[in-house]
Design a protein around this motif. Sequence first.
Motif, PDB file in Angstrom:
ATOM      1  N   ASP A   1      13.060  -0.850   2.317  1.00 48.31           N
ATOM      2  CA  ASP A   1      12.697  -0.477   0.957  1.00 48.31           C
ATOM      3  C   ASP A   1      11.578  -1.384   0.464  1.00 48.31           C
ATOM      4  O   ASP A   1      11.660  -2.614   0.598  1.00 48.31           O
ATOM      5  CB  ASP A   1      13.907  -0.573   0.032  1.00 48.31           C
ATOM      6  N   LEU A   2      10.533  -0.760  -0.093  1.00 47.15           N
ATOM      7  CA  LEU A   2       9.333  -1.475  -0.519  1.00 47.15           C
ATOM      8  C   LEU A   2       9.078  -1.295  -1.999  1.00 47.15           C
ATOM      9  O   LEU A   2       9.357  -0.237  -2.558  1.00 47.15           O
ATOM     10  CB  LEU A   2       8.105  -0.935   0.229  1.00 47.15           C
ATOM     11  N   ILE A   3       8.502  -2.321  -2.605  1.00 49.16           N
ATOM     12  CA  ILE A   3       8.000  -2.224  -3.973  1.00 49.16           C
ATOM     13  C   ILE A   3       6.489  -2.101  -3.848  1.00 49.16           C
ATOM     14  O   ILE A   3       5.823  -2.999  -3.318  1.00 49.16           O
ATOM     15  CB  ILE A   3       8.371  -3.474  -4.793  1.00 49.16           C
ATOM     16  N   ILE A   4       5.954  -0.969  -4.311  1.00 49.69           N
ATOM     17  CA  ILE A   4       4.514  -0.723  -4.198  1.00 49.69           C
ATOM     18  C   ILE A   4       3.935  -0.554  -5.589  1.00 49.69           C
ATOM     19  O   ILE A   4       4.415   0.265  -6.376  1.00 49.69           O
ATOM     20  CB  ILE A   4       4.217   0.523  -3.347  1.00 49.69           C
ATOM     21  N   GLU A   5       2.929  -1.337  -5.893  1.00 49.00           N
ATOM     22  CA  GLU A   5       2.228  -1.275  -7.177  1.00 49.00           C
ATOM     23  C   GLU A   5       0.726  -1.267  -6.897  1.00 49.00           C
ATOM     24  O   GLU A   5       0.119  -2.309  -6.645  1.00 49.00           O
ATOM     25  CB  GLU A   5       2.601  -2.475  -8.066  1.00 49.00           C
TER      26      GLU A   5
ATOM     27  N   GLY B   1      12.065  -9.429   0.005  1.00 55.61           N
ATOM     28  CA  GLY B   1      11.068 -10.491   0.026  1.00 55.61           C
ATOM     29  C   GLY B   1      10.128 -10.535   1.213  1.00 55.61           C
ATOM     30  O   GLY B   1       9.235 -11.365   1.255  1.00 55.61           O
ATOM     31  N   ARG B   2      10.282  -9.645   2.178  1.00 52.14           N
ATOM     32  CA  ARG B   2       9.362  -9.630   3.324  1.00 52.14           C
ATOM     33  C   ARG B   2       8.059  -8.953   2.947  1.00 52.14           C
ATOM     34  O   ARG B   2       8.009  -8.107   2.063  1.00 52.14           O
ATOM     35  CB  ARG B   2       9.991  -8.886   4.502  1.00 52.14           C
ATOM     36  N   ARG B   3       6.996  -9.337   3.646  1.00 55.36           N
ATOM     37  CA  ARG B   3       5.695  -8.709   3.470  1.00 55.36           C
ATOM     38  C   ARG B   3       5.522  -7.700   4.600  1.00 55.36           C
ATOM     39  O   ARG B   3       5.662  -8.042   5.771  1.00 55.36           O
ATOM     40  CB  ARG B   3       4.596  -9.762   3.515  1.00 55.36           C
ATOM     41  N   VAL B   4       5.206  -6.453   4.242  1.00 55.65           N
ATOM     42  CA  VAL B   4       5.168  -5.357   5.206  1.00 55.65           C
ATOM     43  C   VAL B   4       3.778  -4.728   5.220  1.00 55.65           C
ATOM     44  O   VAL B   4       3.195  -4.474   4.163  1.00 55.65           O
ATOM     45  CB  VAL B   4       6.226  -4.287   4.843  1.00 55.65           C
ATOM     46  N   LEU B   5       3.269  -4.471   6.407  1.00 52.28           N
ATOM     47  CA  LEU B   5       1.988  -3.807   6.593  1.00 52.28           C
ATOM     48  C   LEU B   5       2.259  -2.348   6.939  1.00 52.28           C
ATOM     49  O   LEU B   5       3.011  -2.058   7.867  1.00 52.28           O
ATOM     50  CB  LEU B   5       1.213  -4.486   7.728  1.00 52.28           C
ATOM     51  N   LEU B   6       1.655  -1.425   6.166  1.00 56.11           N
ATOM     52  CA  LEU B   6       1.847  -0.015   6.460  1.00 56.11           C
ATOM     53  C   LEU B   6       0.505   0.700   6.460  1.00 56.11           C
ATOM     54  O   LEU B   6      -0.447   0.224   5.840  1.00 56.11           O
ATOM     55  CB  LEU B   6       2.809   0.640   5.464  1.00 56.11           C
ATOM     56  N   PRO B   7       0.399   1.833   7.158  1.00 50.88           N
ATOM     57  CA  PRO B   7      -0.865   2.558   7.199  1.00 50.88           C
ATOM     58  C   PRO B   7      -1.195   3.141   5.828  1.00 50.88           C
ATOM     59  O   PRO B   7      -0.319   3.693   5.151  1.00 50.88           O
ATOM     60  CB  PRO B   7      -0.631   3.662   8.233  1.00 50.88           C
ATOM     61  N   ALA B   8      -2.446   3.018   5.414  1.00 47.03           N
ATOM     62  CA  ALA B   8      -2.868   3.526   4.110  1.00 47.03           C
ATOM     63  C   ALA B   8      -2.630   5.023   3.993  1.00 47.03           C
ATOM     64  O   ALA B   8      -2.315   5.516   2.913  1.00 47.03           O
ATOM     65  CB  ALA B   8      -4.332   3.194   3.868  1.00 47.03           C
TER      66      ALA B   8
ATOM     67  N   VAL C   1       9.617   1.984  -6.204  1.00 48.58           N
ATOM     68  CA  VAL C   1      10.333   1.548  -5.002  1.00 48.58           C
ATOM     69  C   VAL C   1      10.354   2.735  -4.036  1.00 48.58           C
ATOM     70  O   VAL C   1      10.680   3.862  -4.430  1.00 48.58           O
ATOM     71  CB  VAL C   1      11.769   1.099  -5.336  1.00 48.58           C
ATOM     72  N   TYR C   2       9.996   2.465  -2.785  1.00 45.25           N
ATOM     73  CA  TYR C   2       9.887   3.504  -1.764  1.00 45.25           C
ATOM     74  C   TYR C   2      10.643   3.082  -0.518  1.00 45.25           C
ATOM     75  O   TYR C   2      10.709   1.901  -0.195  1.00 45.25           O
ATOM     76  CB  TYR C   2       8.417   3.740  -1.397  1.00 45.25           C
ATOM     77  N   ARG C   3      11.177   4.066   0.196  1.00 50.68           N
ATOM     78  CA  ARG C   3      11.835   3.801   1.483  1.00 50.68           C
ATOM     79  C   ARG C   3      10.865   4.196   2.597  1.00 50.68           C
ATOM     80  O   ARG C   3      10.486   5.359   2.717  1.00 50.68           O
ATOM     81  CB  ARG C   3      13.134   4.573   1.616  1.00 50.68           C
TER      82      ARG C   3
ATOM     83  N   TYR D   1      -0.624  -3.842   2.343  1.00 54.82           N
ATOM     84  CA  TYR D   1       0.520  -4.751   2.333  1.00 54.82           C
ATOM     85  C   TYR D   1       1.391  -4.436   1.133  1.00 54.82           C
ATOM     86  O   TYR D   1       0.895  -4.162   0.043  1.00 54.82           O
ATOM     87  CB  TYR D   1       0.066  -6.211   2.237  1.00 54.82           C
ATOM     88  N   ALA D   2       2.687  -4.464   1.345  1.00 60.39           N
ATOM     89  CA  ALA D   2       3.656  -4.267   0.266  1.00 60.39           C
ATOM     90  C   ALA D   2       4.779  -5.269   0.460  1.00 60.39           C
ATOM     91  O   ALA D   2       4.980  -5.789   1.560  1.00 60.39           O
ATOM     92  CB  ALA D   2       4.204  -2.846   0.286  1.00 60.39           C
ATOM     93  N   SER D   3       5.512  -5.534  -0.602  1.00 61.40           N
ATOM     94  CA  SER D   3       6.657  -6.438  -0.524  1.00 61.40           C
ATOM     95  C   SER D   3       7.932  -5.627  -0.421  1.00 61.40           C
ATOM     96  O   SER D   3       8.109  -4.640  -1.141  1.00 61.40           O
ATOM     97  CB  SER D   3       6.732  -7.314  -1.773  1.00 61.40           C
ATOM     98  N   SER D   4       8.816  -6.053   0.468  1.00 60.30           N
ATOM     99  CA  SER D   4      10.108  -5.380   0.576  1.00 60.30           C
ATOM    100  C   SER D   4      11.009  -5.902  -0.541  1.00 60.30           C
ATOM    101  O   SER D   4      10.753  -6.948  -1.141  1.00 60.30           O
ATOM    102  CB  SER D   4      10.744  -5.638   1.939  1.00 60.30           C
TER     103      SER D   4
END
Length: 76
Positions: A5-9, A33-40, A55-57, A27-30
């Motif tokens: 689960d990510l918090i994207i702003e 507290g983890r930093r996650v790299l996802l494809p744009a 918040v996104y899954r 980059y988004a924060s889970s």
Amino acid sequence: MPSIDLIIELCAAQCQAHYAGSVDHVYASSTDGRRVLLPAQALRRVVTRDGVHGVYRLSYDDNGRFQSLQRLGDSP
């Protein structure tokens, strides 16, 4: 299928860079507290004219490759 689960702003201007192709990853924060790299390109299905907020899954396969992004709700 594994997920996180990510918090994207992201404001609309930031999302425009993704659509223009000048940015390949985001980059988004889970929520833990983890930093996650996802494809744009993953954002294309969830972006609104105001950007991406909430918040996104993020679901991915066993090799860590993007599968889907689903909105869960507003940011905490």
